[in-house]
Design a protein around this motif. Sequence first.
Motif, PDB file in Angstrom:
ATOM      1  N   LEU A 152       0.838  -1.201   0.000  1.00 23.63           N
ATOM      2  CA  LEU A 152       0.000   0.000   0.000  1.00 23.63           C
ATOM      3  C   LEU A 152       0.871   1.249   0.000  1.00 23.63           C
ATOM      4  O   LEU A 152       0.633   2.209  -0.734  1.00 23.63           O
ATOM      5  CB  LEU A 152      -0.895  -0.037   1.237  1.00 23.63           C
ATOM      6  CG  LEU A 152      -2.138   0.810   1.204  1.00 23.63           C
ATOM      7  CD1 LEU A 152      -3.052   0.297   0.128  1.00 23.63           C
ATOM      8  CD2 LEU A 152      -2.835   0.749   2.548  1.00 23.63           C
TER       9      LEU A 152
ATOM     10  N   TRP B 158       0.910   3.660  -3.256  1.00 26.07           N
ATOM     11  CA  TRP B 158       0.257   4.958  -3.106  1.00 26.07           C
ATOM     12  C   TRP B 158       1.235   6.106  -2.941  1.00 26.07           C
ATOM     13  O   TRP B 158       0.871   7.249  -3.190  1.00 26.07           O
ATOM     14  CB  TRP B 158      -0.717   4.922  -1.922  1.00 26.07           C
ATOM     15  CG  TRP B 158      -1.950   4.126  -2.232  1.00 26.07           C
ATOM     16  CD1 TRP B 158      -2.183   3.381  -3.351  1.00 26.07           C
ATOM     17  CD2 TRP B 158      -3.112   3.996  -1.423  1.00 26.07           C
ATOM     18  NE1 TRP B 158      -3.413   2.795  -3.272  1.00 26.07           N
ATOM     19  CE2 TRP B 158      -4.007   3.157  -2.109  1.00 26.07           C
ATOM     20  CE3 TRP B 158      -3.484   4.512  -0.175  1.00 26.07           C
ATOM     21  CZ2 TRP B 158      -5.255   2.812  -1.594  1.00 26.07           C
ATOM     22  CZ3 TRP B 158      -4.723   4.168   0.329  1.00 26.07           C
ATOM     23  CH2 TRP B 158      -5.604   3.326  -0.367  1.00 26.07           C
TER      24      TRP B 158
ATOM     25  N   PRO C 197      -7.800   4.771  -3.770  1.00 24.00           N
ATOM     26  CA  PRO C 197      -7.015   5.547  -2.806  1.00 24.00           C
ATOM     27  C   PRO C 197      -7.758   6.755  -2.238  1.00 24.00           C
ATOM     28  O   PRO C 197      -7.502   7.142  -1.108  1.00 24.00           O
ATOM     29  CB  PRO C 197      -5.782   5.979  -3.602  1.00 24.00           C
ATOM     30  CG  PRO C 197      -6.089   5.724  -5.011  1.00 24.00           C
ATOM     31  CD  PRO C 197      -7.183   4.723  -5.089  1.00 24.00           C
TER      32      PRO C 197
ATOM     33  N   GLY D 104      -8.197   3.078   1.709  1.00 19.96           N
ATOM     34  CA  GLY D 104      -7.140   2.912   2.706  1.00 19.96           C
ATOM     35  C   GLY D 104      -7.678   2.433   4.033  1.00 19.96           C
ATOM     36  O   GLY D 104      -7.200   1.438   4.590  1.00 19.96           O
TER      37      GLY D 104
ATOM     38  N   ILE E  29      -5.159   7.056   7.689  1.00 17.37           N
ATOM     39  CA  ILE E  29      -5.079   7.335   6.255  1.00 17.37           C
ATOM     40  C   ILE E  29      -5.052   8.844   5.997  1.00 17.37           C
ATOM     41  O   ILE E  29      -4.360   9.318   5.089  1.00 17.37           O
ATOM     42  CB  ILE E  29      -6.261   6.659   5.536  1.00 17.37           C
ATOM     43  CG1 ILE E  29      -6.066   5.152   5.562  1.00 17.37           C
ATOM     44  CG2 ILE E  29      -6.365   7.132   4.093  1.00 17.37           C
ATOM     45  CD1 ILE E  29      -4.811   4.653   4.899  1.00 17.37           C
TER      46      ILE E  29
ATOM     47  N   PHE F 193      -1.577   9.980   6.151  1.00 18.77           N
ATOM     48  CA  PHE F 193      -0.699   9.101   5.364  1.00 18.77           C
ATOM     49  C   PHE F 193       0.446   9.889   4.763  1.00 18.77           C
ATOM     50  O   PHE F 193       0.212  10.899   4.131  1.00 18.77           O
ATOM     51  CB  PHE F 193      -1.541   8.429   4.278  1.00 18.77           C
ATOM     52  CG  PHE F 193      -0.794   7.378   3.507  1.00 18.77           C
ATOM     53  CD1 PHE F 193      -0.293   6.255   4.148  1.00 18.77           C
ATOM     54  CD2 PHE F 193      -0.615   7.502   2.150  1.00 18.77           C
ATOM     55  CE1 PHE F 193       0.389   5.285   3.435  1.00 18.77           C
ATOM     56  CE2 PHE F 193       0.066   6.526   1.442  1.00 18.77           C
ATOM     57  CZ  PHE F 193       0.569   5.417   2.082  1.00 18.77           C
TER      58      PHE F 193
END
Lengths: 99, 492
Positions: free
Chosen positions: B258, B262, B321, B326, B489, B492
């Motif tokens: 991930l 991302w 995304p 997430g 998230i 993030f």
Amino acid sequence: MSTSSYLTISIILFSIGTIGFVVRRNAIVVFMCVELMLNAVNLAFVAFARHHGSLEGEAAVFFVMVVAAAEAAVGLAIIIAVFRNHRSIETSDADHLRL
Amino acid sequence: MEIISLADLYSISPLLFLTLGAFGILIVDVFSKESWLRASYTSIFILAALSFAFQLADVAAPGKTAFWDAIYVDSFSIYFQVLILVGALLTVMLSHGRIAQEGVRSLGEFYALFLMSTIGAIIFVSAAEMVTLFLGLEIMSMALYCMCGSAVHSKDSAESALKYFFLGSFSSAFMLFGIALMYGVSGTLSLAESAAVLSSSNSGLVPIAVGFVLIGFVFKIGAVPLHFWAPDVYQGAPTTVTAYMACVVKAAAVGAALRVLWTSFGSDTLFGIWASAVWIIAALTMVVGNLVALRQRSLKRMLAYSSIAHAGYIMVAFLAPHQGGGSAVLFYIAVYTAMTLGAFGVVLAVASPHSSEPDADDIHRFQRLGYRNPVLAGCMTLFLLSLAGLPPGLAGLLGKFYVFNAAVQANYVGLAIIGVLCSAVSCYYYLRVIVAMYFIPKEESDSDSLAPLAPVSLPFAGVIGICAVAVVTLGLFPSILHDGAQFVIENF
């Protein structure tokens, strides 16, 4: 020599390793093919490091070498364990676990 | 260059504790041969690491790094550290007493390798730079290869180690080549810095780099087409190692994938490159995992295919995304860890301790478990229903809902439909075990011929209890975890 020539050699070595991994059945040879693939990557790293003029890629090579050495130790130990149990190091003989 | 600062050391304090534990246990092993001592020693160090991981949440900030941009100290990495450490702790509790029965002779080395593998998993999820990521992957995997083969006199164990080792090092060589190409295009190894260069570059190497890095992740997550190792390795390895691989290793791989997809490959142009590949991989994984699971009789193999199928569900959310994908992944992986660890715990309790028997974990050993041991059977029912996503296993159902909801919002309706159909198919093989436990008439079953179940030890019961409580709680109050996941998230 330009970066692309080094990269070409690296790709050729990597492909030889890949094909050998798929085609060969002897565990030691298969293992050598994996090592060849790792060293092909090392060559690519060094070529790119020279191309960019940065040291990061050359430092990466040392780490990859350490990983390859550790892999050799673990891999040979596993091959010996398999030989003790199966009396063979042909990967096609290790087929006890099936679908 | 400045000397390593205390703040840097503090940010890797969980790793330092685990390292201390890993070396310390080899010394303890020399002086004592008590099994419980080594298991509790390992648990103490994992607990210490866990408490420091919680402490780290105070210093975490979005995009914060330590050790000259090598390690992320953000809430995402701390979430996964906590998940990995909790999973590792529960696995150690499961392993106590059982691991020796499964043919592992040298417990000290086993637990040392176990801690090292956990260290690797943590480095893997918190790496901010490609070589650190690769090293984390290799530390985790190398220790795992040894753990798979740690039942040295078992044919199956050695064979599973061989298969895992070859296929694992093969796929990580591909990943490394992808990393080298990324470095070649962008001139940097940092995940965040390479993102901008990669997205503006029109070099033909970029798609190859993305593809090769993806191969490495797909293998570790256990998604189709690189899933074929999983059933063999899961079946051959000692069951506690299998549980560890299915939960902790998968969680680490999902977290790292991930992060890379991302962060480094997160721009719109690169998303276009990998989105279609991930679409196909996720669809294939859900279909193949669930269909092949239908015909498994070995419970370990069935759970292996089930874990492949769940990897597919998780990968669906990778494609969303900006639509809640997430938090769906973070919620799903935590619920998945609880239910899979619990299910493996019950399998460990019911299966024959002599794993060399061909039917050691065959489904017929579960016949009439509901009458032989109602508590164990009740917990197993909860885990299986949750894995299938049927009420009262609400946690699994909610996890699937978040994932498919994110997919629909990101306009991947087709994929969501495939996912829902596949989880309907999956009910068959989960319910089959429940039918075996409760609905086989006494005269048709051969449960009388089975050896009586060994008494369940306290740590063992604790693991199954904790997993059951977690599954029930997350099903009734999902916001406890889901709000946290959303916070992670957002930062993030």
